[in-house]
Motif scaffolding. Structure first.
Motif, PDB file in Angstrom:
ATOM      1  N   GLN A 152      -3.889   3.779  43.139  1.00  0.00           N
ATOM      2  CA  GLN A 152      -3.067   3.267  44.227  1.00  0.00           C
ATOM      3  C   GLN A 152      -3.816   2.247  45.085  1.00  0.00           C
ATOM      4  O   GLN A 152      -3.265   1.204  45.442  1.00  0.00           O
ATOM      5  CB  GLN A 152      -2.585   4.431  45.097  1.00  0.00           C
ATOM      6  N   LYS A 153      -5.073   2.530  45.392  1.00  0.00           N
ATOM      7  CA  LYS A 153      -5.851   1.568  46.182  1.00  0.00           C
ATOM      8  C   LYS A 153      -6.049   0.273  45.403  1.00  0.00           C
ATOM      9  O   LYS A 153      -5.934  -0.831  45.963  1.00  0.00           O
ATOM     10  CB  LYS A 153      -7.196   2.161  46.575  1.00  0.00           C
ATOM     11  N   ASP A 154      -6.341   0.384  44.125  1.00  0.00           N
ATOM     12  CA  ASP A 154      -6.498  -0.811  43.301  1.00  0.00           C
ATOM     13  C   ASP A 154      -5.194  -1.596  43.246  1.00  0.00           C
ATOM     14  O   ASP A 154      -5.203  -2.835  43.262  1.00  0.00           O
ATOM     15  CB  ASP A 154      -6.926  -0.431  41.885  1.00  0.00           C
ATOM     16  N   ARG A 155      -4.076  -0.882  43.176  1.00  0.00           N
ATOM     17  CA  ARG A 155      -2.774  -1.555  43.139  1.00  0.00           C
ATOM     18  C   ARG A 155      -2.537  -2.343  44.425  1.00  0.00           C
ATOM     19  O   ARG A 155      -2.059  -3.474  44.386  1.00  0.00           O
ATOM     20  CB  ARG A 155      -1.651  -0.543  42.931  1.00  0.00           C
ATOM     21  N   GLN A 156      -2.892  -1.754  45.573  1.00  0.00           N
ATOM     22  CA  GLN A 156      -2.688  -2.450  46.842  1.00  0.00           C
ATOM     23  C   GLN A 156      -3.562  -3.696  46.941  1.00  0.00           C
ATOM     24  O   GLN A 156      -3.126  -4.733  47.455  1.00  0.00           O
ATOM     25  CB  GLN A 156      -2.957  -1.510  48.015  1.00  0.00           C
ATOM     26  N   ASP A 157      -4.787  -3.616  46.438  1.00  0.00           N
ATOM     27  CA  ASP A 157      -5.658  -4.793  46.419  1.00  0.00           C
ATOM     28  C   ASP A 157      -5.055  -5.878  45.536  1.00  0.00           C
ATOM     29  O   ASP A 157      -5.060  -7.065  45.891  1.00  0.00           O
ATOM     30  CB  ASP A 157      -7.055  -4.426  45.909  1.00  0.00           C
ATOM     31  N   LEU A 158      -4.532  -5.458  44.394  1.00  0.00           N
ATOM     32  CA  LEU A 158      -3.908  -6.405  43.475  1.00  0.00           C
ATOM     33  C   LEU A 158      -2.673  -7.029  44.107  1.00  0.00           C
ATOM     34  O   LEU A 158      -2.458  -8.247  44.027  1.00  0.00           O
ATOM     35  CB  LEU A 158      -3.534  -5.705  42.165  1.00  0.00           C
ATOM     36  N   PHE A 159      -1.849  -6.203  44.761  1.00  0.00           N
ATOM     37  CA  PHE A 159      -0.629  -6.707  45.382  1.00  0.00           C
ATOM     38  C   PHE A 159      -0.945  -7.733  46.460  1.00  0.00           C
ATOM     39  O   PHE A 159      -0.235  -8.727  46.598  1.00  0.00           O
ATOM     40  CB  PHE A 159       0.186  -5.550  45.972  1.00  0.00           C
ATOM     41  N   PHE A 160      -2.007  -7.514  47.232  1.00  0.00           N
ATOM     42  CA  PHE A 160      -2.372  -8.508  48.238  1.00  0.00           C
ATOM     43  C   PHE A 160      -2.680  -9.843  47.581  1.00  0.00           C
ATOM     44  O   PHE A 160      -2.252 -10.899  48.052  1.00  0.00           O
ATOM     45  CB  PHE A 160      -3.572  -8.055  49.062  1.00  0.00           C
ATOM     46  N   ASP A 161      -3.433  -9.814  46.482  1.00  0.00           N
ATOM     47  CA  ASP A 161      -3.760 -11.057  45.779  1.00  0.00           C
ATOM     48  C   ASP A 161      -2.496 -11.769  45.315  1.00  0.00           C
ATOM     49  O   ASP A 161      -2.420 -13.006  45.341  1.00  0.00           O
ATOM     50  CB  ASP A 161      -4.664 -10.764  44.578  1.00  0.00           C
TER      51      ASP A 161
END
Length: 262
Positions: free
Chosen positions: A86-95
């Motif tokens: 989930q944290k990785d997904r949020q980082d990806l979504f910001f990008d």
């Protein structure tokens, strides 16, 4: 060179310097699940390499929604079930949200209905927003026990101010298009039957100017918004100005202007 046909949840059509992106999940009000976001990531990665693109227009399929935000099913269950994805997904979504801001061409959000949550976050990172007068806007994440993500707290405060951003988030409320226009969240609101023509006229107006100058202006304005002070903004602006001054486009357009005024 670029393959704009092989997406699952979006379509991309590029013609005469204009890229049109459409979310294709109408049965889910064009909600942005992981697969849709990955489609967007690849599309904007290709756009960044395709310097022939002058303007990008993003909209949603149908008349109901630009995008109703994240697919909430992806957030169900206890936190330990989501780590570390989930944290990785949020980082990806910001990008991916920021890709609209970082691409060289101006990006127009053509808002045809509900623009909520992640859909609104993506629209906020676009350069311009034109909405139908029936559109609704909101960030109802506190309703599901979460806070805004994707850098949206920073971006919302930039666009509408701290107090209004807090009100929208704290109340999880929805606002109509007129209020969105009043607070500066959207540039223009139009009747549904006028949306296509209004956006087409905006695209034509952008393409009728110095196209490289527009792209350079986007860089300069974005740098100014992020700059810590006026002097830093001015120095960056001067550097970009000089880069544009050295272009053939600048020389040719100045010559055309002078010839026309004789």
């Amino acid at each position: 060179m670029f393959d704009y046909d092989s997406y699952k949840h979006i379509s991309v059509d590029v013609e005469d310097g204009v890229a049109e992106v459409c979310f294709h999940r109408p049965e889910k009000y064009n909600a942005l699940n992981t697969e849709t976001m990955l489609d967007l990531q690849r599309a904007f990665s290709e756009f960044r390499l395709d310097r022939s693109i002058d303007v990008i227009v993003v909209t949603g399929e149908g008349d109901d929604a630009f995008s109703a935000g994240a697919d909430i099913q992806q957030y169900a269950g206890p936190a330990e079930e989501h780590d570390p994805m989930q944290k990785d997904r949020q980082d990806l979504f910001f990008d991916i949200y920021a890709a609209a801001k970082n691409v060289h061409a101006p990006v127009i959000a053509k808002i045809n209905g509900y623009c909520v949550g992640g859909g609104l976050i993506f629209a906020m990172y676009c350069d311009l927003r034109v909405a139908v007068d029936e559109a609704k806007f909101g960030v109802p994440v506190t309703d599901i026990g979460q806070i805004p993500t994707g850098g949206s707290t920073y971006r919302a405060a930039q666009l509408v101010g701290e107090a209004k951003a807090k009100e929208l988030v704290y109340t999880a409320g929805m606002i109509d298009a007129e209020e969105a226009h009043r607070i500066g969240l959207v540039n223009d609101i139009v009747a549904r039957e006028d949306l296509d023509e209004t956006v087409a006229e905006l695209v034509a107006a952008i393409q009728d100017t110095g196209r490289e100058a527009v792209k350079a202006s986007k860089r300069a304005i974005d740098a100014a918004v992020e700059a810590p002070d006026l002097e830093t903004a001015r120095e960056t602006e001067a550097e970009i100005w000089w880069e544009q001054f050295a272009t053939d486009e600048r020389r040719e357009l100045v010559d055309e202007f002078n010839e026309g005024s004789e």
